[in-house]
Scaffold this motif. Structure first.
Motif, PDB file in Angstrom:
ATOM      1  N   GLU A 192      54.756  43.820  32.441  1.00 27.14           N
ATOM      2  CA  GLU A 192      55.341  42.741  33.248  1.00 27.14           C
ATOM      3  C   GLU A 192      55.815  43.262  34.595  1.00 27.14           C
ATOM      4  OE1 GLU A 192      58.429  40.524  31.394  1.00 27.14           O
ATOM      5  OE2 GLU A 192      57.055  39.376  30.132  1.00 27.14           O
ATOM      6  N   LEU A 193      56.473  44.426  34.583  1.00 29.51           N
ATOM      7  CA  LEU A 193      56.945  45.015  35.829  1.00 29.51           C
ATOM      8  C   LEU A 193      55.762  45.338  36.743  1.00 29.51           C
ATOM      9  CD1 LEU A 193      59.067  46.306  37.680  1.00 29.51           C
ATOM     10  CD2 LEU A 193      58.914  48.386  36.276  1.00 29.51           C
ATOM     11  N   TYR A 194      54.714  45.903  36.178  1.00 29.52           N
ATOM     12  CA  TYR A 194      53.537  46.265  36.980  1.00 29.52           C
ATOM     13  C   TYR A 194      52.905  45.016  37.601  1.00 29.52           C
ATOM     14  CZ  TYR A 194      49.352  48.955  38.257  1.00 29.52           C
ATOM     15  OH  TYR A 194      48.333  49.582  38.951  1.00 29.52           O
ATOM     16  N   THR A 195      52.843  43.947  36.828  1.00 35.94           N
ATOM     17  CA  THR A 195      52.282  42.697  37.345  1.00 35.94           C
ATOM     18  C   THR A 195      53.137  42.140  38.482  1.00 35.94           C
ATOM     19  OG1 THR A 195      51.295  42.185  35.186  1.00 35.94           O
ATOM     20  CG2 THR A 195      51.598  40.349  36.730  1.00 35.94           C
ATOM     21  N   ARG A 196      54.460  42.168  38.294  1.00 34.78           N
ATOM     22  CA  ARG A 196      55.357  41.682  39.349  1.00 34.78           C
ATOM     23  C   ARG A 196      55.209  42.502  40.628  1.00 34.78           C
ATOM     24  NH1 ARG A 196      59.252  41.526  35.150  1.00 34.78           N
ATOM     25  NH2 ARG A 196      60.325  43.324  36.071  1.00 34.78           N
ATOM     26  N   MET A 197      54.858  43.766  40.480  1.00 39.09           N
ATOM     27  CA  MET A 197      54.685  44.640  41.634  1.00 39.09           C
ATOM     28  C   MET A 197      53.337  44.430  42.313  1.00 39.09           C
ATOM     29  SD  MET A 197      56.321  48.146  40.020  1.00 39.09           S
ATOM     30  CE  MET A 197      55.857  49.145  41.428  1.00 39.09           C
ATOM     31  N   GLY A 198      52.484  43.614  41.694  1.00 40.91           N
ATOM     32  CA  GLY A 198      51.174  43.349  42.278  1.00 40.91           C
ATOM     33  C   GLY A 198      50.040  44.074  41.604  1.00 40.91           C
ATOM     34  N   GLY A 199      50.342  44.822  40.528  1.00 42.87           N
ATOM     35  CA  GLY A 199      49.296  45.511  39.784  1.00 42.87           C
ATOM     36  C   GLY A 199      48.619  44.588  38.785  1.00 42.87           C
ATOM     37  N   GLU A 200      47.534  45.060  38.183  1.00 36.03           N
ATOM     38  CA  GLU A 200      46.786  44.267  37.201  1.00 36.03           C
ATOM     39  C   GLU A 200      47.018  44.826  35.808  1.00 36.03           C
ATOM     40  OE1 GLU A 200      42.234  42.712  36.169  1.00 36.03           O
ATOM     41  OE2 GLU A 200      42.623  43.939  37.963  1.00 36.03           O
ATOM     42  N   SER A 201      47.586  44.006  34.922  1.00 35.79           N
ATOM     43  CA  SER A 201      47.842  44.391  33.536  1.00 35.79           C
ATOM     44  C   SER A 201      46.901  43.638  32.618  1.00 35.79           C
ATOM     45  CB  SER A 201      49.291  44.085  33.148  1.00 35.79           C
ATOM     46  OG  SER A 201      50.201  44.820  33.943  1.00 35.79           O
ATOM     47  N   LEU A 202      46.353  44.340  31.638  1.00 35.13           N
ATOM     48  CA  LEU A 202      45.416  43.768  30.676  1.00 35.13           C
ATOM     49  C   LEU A 202      46.065  43.777  29.294  1.00 35.13           C
ATOM     50  CD1 LEU A 202      42.242  45.737  31.843  1.00 35.13           C
ATOM     51  CD2 LEU A 202      43.026  43.501  32.635  1.00 35.13           C
ATOM     52  N   TYR A 203      46.067  42.628  28.622  1.00 31.19           N
ATOM     53  CA  TYR A 203      46.740  42.483  27.332  1.00 31.19           C
ATOM     54  C   TYR A 203      45.732  42.187  26.223  1.00 31.19           C
ATOM     55  CZ  TYR A 203      50.989  41.742  30.155  1.00 31.19           C
ATOM     56  OH  TYR A 203      52.033  41.855  31.036  1.00 31.19           O
ATOM     57  N   PHE A 204      45.993  42.728  25.017  1.00 31.76           N
ATOM     58  CA  PHE A 204      45.087  42.486  23.890  1.00 31.76           C
ATOM     59  C   PHE A 204      45.817  42.108  22.608  1.00 31.76           C
ATOM     60  CE2 PHE A 204      42.798  44.884  26.966  1.00 31.76           C
ATOM     61  CZ  PHE A 204      41.548  44.302  26.949  1.00 31.76           C
ATOM     62  N   GLY A 205      47.134  42.072  22.622  1.00 32.30           N
ATOM     63  CA  GLY A 205      47.891  41.643  21.447  1.00 32.30           C
ATOM     64  C   GLY A 205      48.345  40.204  21.600  1.00 32.30           C
ATOM     65  N   LYS A 206      49.200  39.758  20.692  1.00 35.03           N
ATOM     66  CA  LYS A 206      49.759  38.399  20.795  1.00 35.03           C
ATOM     67  C   LYS A 206      50.507  38.241  22.113  1.00 35.03           C
ATOM     68  CE  LYS A 206      51.878  39.460  17.037  1.00 35.03           C
ATOM     69  NZ  LYS A 206      52.814  39.484  15.886  1.00 35.03           N
ATOM     70  N   PRO A 207      50.307  37.156  22.833  1.00 38.55           N
ATOM     71  CA  PRO A 207      49.641  35.910  22.462  1.00 38.55           C
ATOM     72  C   PRO A 207      48.189  35.797  22.904  1.00 38.55           C
ATOM     73  CG  PRO A 207      50.824  35.551  24.499  1.00 38.55           C
ATOM     74  CD  PRO A 207      51.039  37.005  24.129  1.00 38.55           C
ATOM     75  N   GLN A 208      47.530  36.902  23.241  1.00 38.17           N
ATOM     76  CA  GLN A 208      46.180  36.819  23.798  1.00 38.17           C
ATOM     77  C   GLN A 208      45.137  36.606  22.694  1.00 38.17           C
ATOM     78  OE1 GLN A 208      45.892  36.674  27.056  1.00 38.17           O
ATOM     79  NE2 GLN A 208      48.098  36.996  27.247  1.00 38.17           N
ATOM     80  N   PRO A 209      44.017  35.969  22.996  1.00 41.77           N
ATOM     81  CA  PRO A 209      43.010  35.633  21.982  1.00 41.77           C
ATOM     82  C   PRO A 209      42.407  36.811  21.212  1.00 41.77           C
ATOM     83  CG  PRO A 209      42.669  34.298  23.944  1.00 41.77           C
ATOM     84  CD  PRO A 209      43.718  35.316  24.300  1.00 41.77           C
ATOM     85  N   PRO A 210      42.170  38.010  21.825  1.00 47.03           N
ATOM     86  CA  PRO A 210      41.448  39.044  21.070  1.00 47.03           C
ATOM     87  C   PRO A 210      42.061  39.405  19.726  1.00 47.03           C
ATOM     88  CG  PRO A 210      41.503  39.621  23.387  1.00 47.03           C
ATOM     89  CD  PRO A 210      42.389  38.419  23.233  1.00 47.03           C
ATOM     90  N   ILE A 211      43.391  39.455  19.623  1.00 46.43           N
ATOM     91  CA  ILE A 211      43.982  39.864  18.350  1.00 46.43           C
ATOM     92  C   ILE A 211      43.819  38.773  17.292  1.00 46.43           C
ATOM     93  CG2 ILE A 211      46.344  39.071  18.847  1.00 46.43           C
ATOM     94  CD1 ILE A 211      47.287  41.662  17.401  1.00 46.43           C
ATOM     95  N   TYR A 212      43.768  37.513  17.719  1.00 46.66           N
ATOM     96  CA  TYR A 212      43.527  36.432  16.756  1.00 46.66           C
ATOM     97  C   TYR A 212      42.077  36.438  16.285  1.00 46.66           C
ATOM     98  CZ  TYR A 212      48.157  34.856  17.951  1.00 46.66           C
ATOM     99  OH  TYR A 212      49.524  34.803  18.140  1.00 46.66           O
ATOM    100  N   ASP A 213      41.158  36.776  17.186  1.00 45.77           N
ATOM    101  CA  ASP A 213      39.764  36.932  16.778  1.00 45.77           C
ATOM    102  C   ASP A 213      39.643  38.043  15.741  1.00 45.77           C
ATOM    103  OD1 ASP A 213      39.105  34.953  18.583  1.00 45.77           O
ATOM    104  OD2 ASP A 213      38.473  36.355  20.152  1.00 45.77           O
TER     105      ASP A 213
END
Length: 289
Positions: free
Chosen positions: A188-209
Motif C-alpha cells: 500500500e505504501l509503495y502504491t501511494r508513492m507511485g510504485g506498482e504493486s501486484l497482489y495474488f492473495g485475498k481479495p484478488q481473483p487468483p487465490i479464489y481460482d
C-alpha cells in the motif's frame, strides 16, 4: 442488514464447501481456537468440504506444517490454498523478472522453493536492490516496525520502475494480543508513492481460482454452494463479494474493537462498521463456533 447468527450450524447445511480464513478465525498465530476447530470438524462429519484459504506468503506444505505445530486438528480441513502459492506461480513465470530484491524474514524463504505447477519456471536469483529487476515482499523485515521505515528503499525502487510482488495482501494480523504489520502495508505504501504493486492473495481473483482448483480435487461444487468465512473486511469479505460468493464475517478478529465484539458484535456498531466499509456479508458472528 446483515443477520447475526449464533453458530455455523445455523447455516452450514445450505453449503457444500467452506473457504475458511486461518489467522483470526481458526487460530491466533500461537494456538488454535477450540470452538472454531470443533465447528469445522462437525461440518466435515456431515460431508462438507473445508478449504483453508490464507494470505500466508508460503506454500501450502509450509502452512500445513505450521498448523500441525500449533495444534490445529488435521480432521478439521481438507486442503489449503495460499497467497504464497498464487504469488510463487507468478514469480516463477517471471512477472517481476529473474533478479529480485527480497523484503521479508528468513522464515519466509520457503517462498523461493522449487515449484511444480509452472512449466519451464524462470530461475530466480535474490540480489541487492541496486541489481534487482523487481521486488518480492512476503512481509516487513520487522513486523513491529512502522512500514514507513522502508520508504528510502521504496523510493529508489520506484525511481527504477520496479514492480513489487506482494505475497500477503493483509495489512495487519494479531499474533495473540500483539498486532503485527504484513506485506500488504508495504505494498500500500509503495502504491501511494507511485510504485506498482501486484497482489495474488485475498481479495484478488487468483487465490479464489486456486481454491476452486483445490476443491475440485475432492468434489464438484458450484459457487452458490460455497460459503467464505473470514475476519478481514478488506480481504476475506471483499474477496467473497467480488467473487459473488456468500460470506460469514467474523467480527471478533481484526474488527473486535470497532464492532464491540465480546461473545457477539454490538448490532449497531456492526452495522456502522459495515456501512463504513461499504460491505454486506451474508452473515456475521462474533467468533467461528
Amino acid at each position: 442488514m446483515t443477520p447475526i447468527i449464533e453458530s455455523l450450524d445455523e447455516v452450514s447445511s445450505r453449503y457444500k464447501a467452506l473457504f475458511v480464513d486461518l489467522w483470526g478465525c481458526v487460530h491466533n498465530g500461537r494456538e488454535p481456537f477450540p470452538d472454531a476447530v470443533a465447528a469445522l470438524q462437525r461440518y466435515r462429519s456431515k460431508g462438507g468440504k473445508v478449504v483453508l484459504i490464507t494470505n500466508a506468503p508460503r506454500h501450502r506444505k509450509a502452512v500445513e506444517g505450521q498448523l500441525e505445530e500449533i495444534g490445529v486438528a488435521r480432521d478439521s480441513w481438507d486442503t489449503i490454498a495460499t497467497s504464497g502459492d498464487s504469488a510463487r506461480a507468478a514469480m516463477f513465470r517471471g512477472i517481476v523478472g529473474k533478479r529480485v530484491y527480497f523484503i521479508g524474514i528468513d522464515f519466509d524463504l520457503t517462498f523461493f522453493d522449487p515449484i511444480r505447477i509452472v512449466r519451464d519456471p524462470v530461475e530466480i536469483e535474490r540480489v541487492p536492490l541496486e541489481e534487482a529487476e523487481g521486488i518480492v515482499c512476503t512481509g516487513p523485515f520487522d513486523s513491529h516496525a512502522d512500514p514507513d521505515e522502508l520508504r528510502p528503499q521504496l523510493l529508489y525502487a520506484k525511481q527504477k520502475g520496479l514492480k513489487l510482488l506482494c505475497a500477503n495482501p493483509d495489512v495487519v494480523v494479531d499474533r495473540g494480543e500483539t498486532r503485527e504489520w504484513c506485506a500488504g502495508a508495504i505494498a500500500e505504501l509503495y502504491t501511494r508513492m507511485g510504485g506498482e504493486s501486484l497482489y495474488f492473495g485475498k481479495p484478488q481473483p487468483p487465490i479464489y481460482d486456486l481454491a476452486r482448483q483445490r476443491l475440485a480435487e475432492f468434489a464438484d461444487v458450484a459457487d452458490a454452494d460455497i460459503l467464505c468465512i473470514g475476519d478481514g473486511i478488506r480481504t476475506d469479505i471483499a474477496g467473497a463479494i467480488g467473487e459473488d460468493l456468500d460470506s460469514l464475517f467474523i467480527s471478533g478478529g481484526l474488527a473486535a474493537a470497532e464492532t464491540a465484539t465480546r461473545h457477539q458484535p454490538d448490532p449497531e456498531r456492526l452495522e456502522a462498521f459495515l456501512k463504513q466499509h461499504m460491505a454486506s456479508p451474508t452473515y456475521a458472528i462474533g467468533f467461528l463456533r
